[in-house]
Design a protein around this motif. Structure first.
Motif, PDB file in Angstrom:
ATOM      1  N   PHE A 102      42.798  31.944  14.523  1.00  0.00           N
ATOM      2  CA  PHE A 102      44.074  31.230  14.610  1.00  0.00           C
ATOM      3  C   PHE A 102      43.839  29.743  14.852  1.00  0.00           C
ATOM      4  O   PHE A 102      44.608  28.899  14.367  1.00  0.00           O
ATOM      5  CB  PHE A 102      44.936  31.822  15.727  1.00  0.00           C
ATOM      6  CG  PHE A 102      45.567  33.143  15.370  1.00  0.00           C
ATOM      7  CD1 PHE A 102      46.359  33.263  14.239  1.00  0.00           C
ATOM      8  CD2 PHE A 102      45.365  34.259  16.155  1.00  0.00           C
ATOM      9  CE1 PHE A 102      46.943  34.479  13.903  1.00  0.00           C
ATOM     10  CE2 PHE A 102      45.944  35.480  15.831  1.00  0.00           C
ATOM     11  CZ  PHE A 102      46.738  35.588  14.701  1.00  0.00           C
ATOM     12  N   LEU A 162      46.059  37.995   7.866  1.00  0.00           N
ATOM     13  CA  LEU A 162      47.138  38.459   8.737  1.00  0.00           C
ATOM     14  C   LEU A 162      47.569  39.879   8.368  1.00  0.00           C
ATOM     15  O   LEU A 162      47.857  40.698   9.238  1.00  0.00           O
ATOM     16  CB  LEU A 162      48.333  37.505   8.653  1.00  0.00           C
ATOM     17  CG  LEU A 162      48.132  36.124   9.291  1.00  0.00           C
ATOM     18  CD1 LEU A 162      49.279  35.202   8.923  1.00  0.00           C
ATOM     19  CD2 LEU A 162      48.011  36.238  10.799  1.00  0.00           C
ATOM     20  N   ARG A 220      45.358  42.630   9.904  1.00  0.00           N
ATOM     21  CA  ARG A 220      45.273  42.783  11.356  1.00  0.00           C
ATOM     22  C   ARG A 220      45.759  44.171  11.756  1.00  0.00           C
ATOM     23  O   ARG A 220      46.786  44.652  11.268  1.00  0.00           O
ATOM     24  CB  ARG A 220      46.124  41.730  12.063  1.00  0.00           C
ATOM     25  CG  ARG A 220      45.628  40.306  11.874  1.00  0.00           C
ATOM     26  CD  ARG A 220      44.281  40.094  12.498  1.00  0.00           C
ATOM     27  NE  ARG A 220      44.334  40.190  13.951  1.00  0.00           N
ATOM     28  CZ  ARG A 220      43.280  40.412  14.712  1.00  0.00           C
ATOM     29  NH1 ARG A 220      42.090  40.599  14.166  1.00  0.00           N
ATOM     30  NH2 ARG A 220      43.403  40.466  16.019  1.00  0.00           N
ATOM     31  N   ASP A 243      47.100  45.237  14.538  1.00  0.00           N
ATOM     32  CA  ASP A 243      48.360  45.241  15.296  1.00  0.00           C
ATOM     33  C   ASP A 243      48.871  43.807  15.364  1.00  0.00           C
ATOM     34  O   ASP A 243      48.673  43.104  16.356  1.00  0.00           O
ATOM     35  CB  ASP A 243      48.127  45.807  16.703  1.00  0.00           C
ATOM     36  CG  ASP A 243      49.434  46.077  17.433  1.00  0.00           C
ATOM     37  OD1 ASP A 243      50.498  45.669  16.927  1.00  0.00           O
ATOM     38  OD2 ASP A 243      49.397  46.684  18.517  1.00  0.00           O
ATOM     39  N   LEU A 244      49.564  43.396  14.309  1.00  0.00           N
ATOM     40  CA  LEU A 244      50.045  42.017  14.249  1.00  0.00           C
ATOM     41  C   LEU A 244      51.133  41.762  15.290  1.00  0.00           C
ATOM     42  O   LEU A 244      51.299  40.629  15.747  1.00  0.00           O
ATOM     43  CB  LEU A 244      50.562  41.701  12.839  1.00  0.00           C
ATOM     44  CG  LEU A 244      50.845  40.226  12.534  1.00  0.00           C
ATOM     45  CD1 LEU A 244      49.615  39.373  12.797  1.00  0.00           C
ATOM     46  CD2 LEU A 244      51.319  40.056  11.094  1.00  0.00           C
ATOM     47  N   ASP A 299      49.337  40.651  18.316  1.00  0.00           N
ATOM     48  CA  ASP A 299      48.905  39.263  18.127  1.00  0.00           C
ATOM     49  C   ASP A 299      50.077  38.306  18.296  1.00  0.00           C
ATOM     50  O   ASP A 299      49.937  37.226  18.883  1.00  0.00           O
ATOM     51  CB  ASP A 299      48.297  39.077  16.733  1.00  0.00           C
ATOM     52  CG  ASP A 299      46.976  39.801  16.571  1.00  0.00           C
ATOM     53  OD1 ASP A 299      46.372  40.154  17.591  1.00  0.00           O
ATOM     54  OD2 ASP A 299      46.565  40.011  15.417  1.00  0.00           O
ATOM     55  N   ALA A 300      51.235  38.704  17.780  1.00  0.00           N
ATOM     56  CA  ALA A 300      52.407  37.833  17.853  1.00  0.00           C
ATOM     57  C   ALA A 300      52.857  37.614  19.290  1.00  0.00           C
ATOM     58  O   ALA A 300      53.353  36.541  19.643  1.00  0.00           O
ATOM     59  CB  ALA A 300      53.549  38.427  17.027  1.00  0.00           C
ATOM     60  N   LYS A 355      50.719  37.917  22.030  1.00  0.00           N
ATOM     61  CA  LYS A 355      49.645  37.240  22.761  1.00  0.00           C
ATOM     62  C   LYS A 355      49.415  35.815  22.267  1.00  0.00           C
ATOM     63  O   LYS A 355      49.100  34.915  23.056  1.00  0.00           O
ATOM     64  CB  LYS A 355      48.347  38.048  22.648  1.00  0.00           C
ATOM     65  CG  LYS A 355      47.242  37.542  23.570  1.00  0.00           C
ATOM     66  CD  LYS A 355      46.104  38.522  23.692  1.00  0.00           C
ATOM     67  CE  LYS A 355      45.079  38.031  24.706  1.00  0.00           C
ATOM     68  NZ  LYS A 355      43.969  38.966  24.889  1.00  0.00           N
ATOM     69  N   TYR A 356      49.562  35.594  20.960  1.00  0.00           N
ATOM     70  CA  TYR A 356      49.308  34.271  20.380  1.00  0.00           C
ATOM     71  C   TYR A 356      50.536  33.817  19.586  1.00  0.00           C
ATOM     72  O   TYR A 356      50.419  33.410  18.434  1.00  0.00           O
ATOM     73  CB  TYR A 356      48.088  34.310  19.456  1.00  0.00           C
ATOM     74  CG  TYR A 356      46.884  35.009  20.028  1.00  0.00           C
ATOM     75  CD1 TYR A 356      46.137  34.421  21.042  1.00  0.00           C
ATOM     76  CD2 TYR A 356      46.491  36.255  19.557  1.00  0.00           C
ATOM     77  CE1 TYR A 356      45.027  35.055  21.566  1.00  0.00           C
ATOM     78  CE2 TYR A 356      45.382  36.903  20.083  1.00  0.00           C
ATOM     79  CZ  TYR A 356      44.650  36.292  21.086  1.00  0.00           C
ATOM     80  OH  TYR A 356      43.555  36.929  21.603  1.00  0.00           O
ATOM     81  N   ARG A 357      51.695  33.874  20.196  1.00  0.00           N
ATOM     82  CA  ARG A 357      52.936  33.691  19.456  1.00  0.00           C
ATOM     83  C   ARG A 357      52.984  32.360  18.717  1.00  0.00           C
ATOM     84  O   ARG A 357      53.313  32.291  17.534  1.00  0.00           O
ATOM     85  CB  ARG A 357      54.128  33.798  20.408  1.00  0.00           C
ATOM     86  CG  ARG A 357      55.468  33.675  19.707  1.00  0.00           C
ATOM     87  CD  ARG A 357      56.624  34.090  20.613  1.00  0.00           C
ATOM     88  NE  ARG A 357      57.871  33.712  19.996  1.00  0.00           N
ATOM     89  CZ  ARG A 357      58.500  32.565  20.226  1.00  0.00           C
ATOM     90  NH1 ARG A 357      57.991  31.700  21.087  1.00  0.00           N
ATOM     91  NH2 ARG A 357      59.622  32.274  19.616  1.00  0.00           N
ATOM     92  N   VAL A 402      50.482  32.400  15.728  1.00  0.00           N
ATOM     93  CA  VAL A 402      50.942  33.244  14.624  1.00  0.00           C
ATOM     94  C   VAL A 402      52.113  32.572  13.904  1.00  0.00           C
ATOM     95  O   VAL A 402      52.193  32.574  12.670  1.00  0.00           O
ATOM     96  CB  VAL A 402      51.345  34.642  15.138  1.00  0.00           C
ATOM     97  CG1 VAL A 402      51.948  35.475  14.011  1.00  0.00           C
ATOM     98  CG2 VAL A 402      50.138  35.355  15.723  1.00  0.00           C
TER      99      VAL A 402
END
Length: 368
Positions: free
Chosen positions: A2, A26, A29, A31-32, A35-36, A38-40, A43
């Protein structure tokens, strides 16, 4: 990854191939939605830059997160509920839950005790010292399961008094990690001498403090596990590896001489390649050794450099006659030494292929 996407966005690199790579990565991934959460921000930037239209609830979550009254995706709904329900935040990843804990003014000790089951192995390692000071005993890492280089970094971050007080625990953990990393090669390397750089330059940078020294410390314990007879030679003359600290000049040439005098089957040098006491002595020692004293390569010598030289897009070398490889983690030492032996002609393609096949087998077994 990212971070790379954000660099591309800042550099305004947005051609069709770049967008396709971002879309495919993307899309692959596992479990996107995780990710969204945790790293909103990251993403969201990647989706916007690649002109993507996320399916399901991801689009609303990224761009209008508070509009839906309820989410059907569990982790998104947990994130929504965590805004007003304290119990929900303990089901979120630690880095996300930490922000909600501050918002709800939850005491740090209470938060760490309750979030402990959600912590990853490395988060436990990073937090356990501060948690111990707060009395949050639930945050306790099992040091014997930690990766070798990361464990060495943790040890060096402790004060000398703590290292002395916990000597038996820390030494046992480092040796367990080293034996696990050595695998079936343990004790099969014969006589090994190691020149290990603990000079001031091993401090590293402000972003990666003591990283070169951590790699050297991890290599020390790994070589100890690999060798049947092992001689460590720290540049400072220190004999207690657990109390290593970056200090003093870099008498690399003298230590290389000391190592070669012991007649080892292998000499491994872990250093950033700078030699200033006196300058250039190590390169001359290695040149004369290879060209005059040991032209048949009876002693295998390899230089492993944990510091990347950004100016030359490479790592700094000691001598043209000695193979040099960059090493990021001590876990890569066995593979790098094997490749160095092949480069020197000490092993052939059959041995190299057999070694790589073993590495792949171990990797697949651990991945499963």
């Amino acid at each position: 990854m990212f971070g790379l996407f954000r660099e591309l966005r800042r550099a305004k690199v947005n051609n069709r191939r770049t967008r396709a790579i971002m879309r495919d990565w993307l899309g692959a991934r596992p479990d996107l939605a995780f990710d969204a959460v945790k790293y909103r921000g990251a993403v969201k930037d990647a989706v916007r830059h690649a002109h993507l239209r996320p399916g399901g609830e991801l689009g609303p979550f990224l761009f209008t997160p508070h509009r839906p009254a309820v989410y059907t995706t569990p982790i998104l709904e947990t994130w929504r509920r965590a805004h007003y329900e304290q119990a929900a935040l303990y089901r979120l990843p630690y880095t996300v839950a930490e922000g909600f804990a501050a918002k709800h003014r939850i005491a740090r000790a209470t938060f760490l005790e309750r979030i402990a089951p959600q912590l990853t192995r490395l988060e436990r390692l990073r937090l356990q010292e501060s948690a111990r000071g707060l009395g949050a005993d639930a945050v306790r890492a099992d040091l014997t399961t930690m990766p070798l280089t990361r464990l060495a970094s943790y040890v060096l971050a402790l004060s000398p008094d703590d290292r002395v007080r916990r000597r038996a625990e820390l030494t046992a953990a480092l040796r367990a990690a080293a034996r696990r990393t050595a695998g079936d090669q343990a004790g099969r390397w014969g006589a090994v001498a190691a020149v290990l750089d603990d000079s001031f330059s091993a401090y590293g940078s402000g972003h990666k403090r003591r990283r070169p020294l951590a790699v050297a410390l991890a290599c020390h314990f790994l070589l100890e596990a690999l060798a049947s007879e092992y001689t460590p030679l720290w540049l400072s003359g220190r004999t207690d590896a657990l109390l290593a600290r970056p200090y003093g000049a870099t008498p690399l040439g003298e230590r290389v001489l000391d190592g070669l005098e012991r007649g080892p089957g292998r000499l491994v040098i872990v250093s950033d390649g700078w030699d200033n006491s006196p300058p250039g002595l190590a390169g001359e020692v290695l040149r004369i050794w290879r060209t005059r004293l040991d032209p048949d390569h009876a002693c295998g010598i390899v230089h492993l450099n944990p510091v990347y030289d950004a100016a030359g897009f490479d790592v700094r070398r000691l001598a043209p006659t000695v193979p040099t490889a960059g090493i990021r983690d001590a876990e890569n030492l066995v593979a790098l030494v094997e490749l160095a032996q092949f480069a020197e002609g000490r092993t052939g393609i059959v041995e190299l292929r057999a070694h790589l096949a073993r590495r792949v087998e171990v990797f697949l077994r651990e991945d499963a």
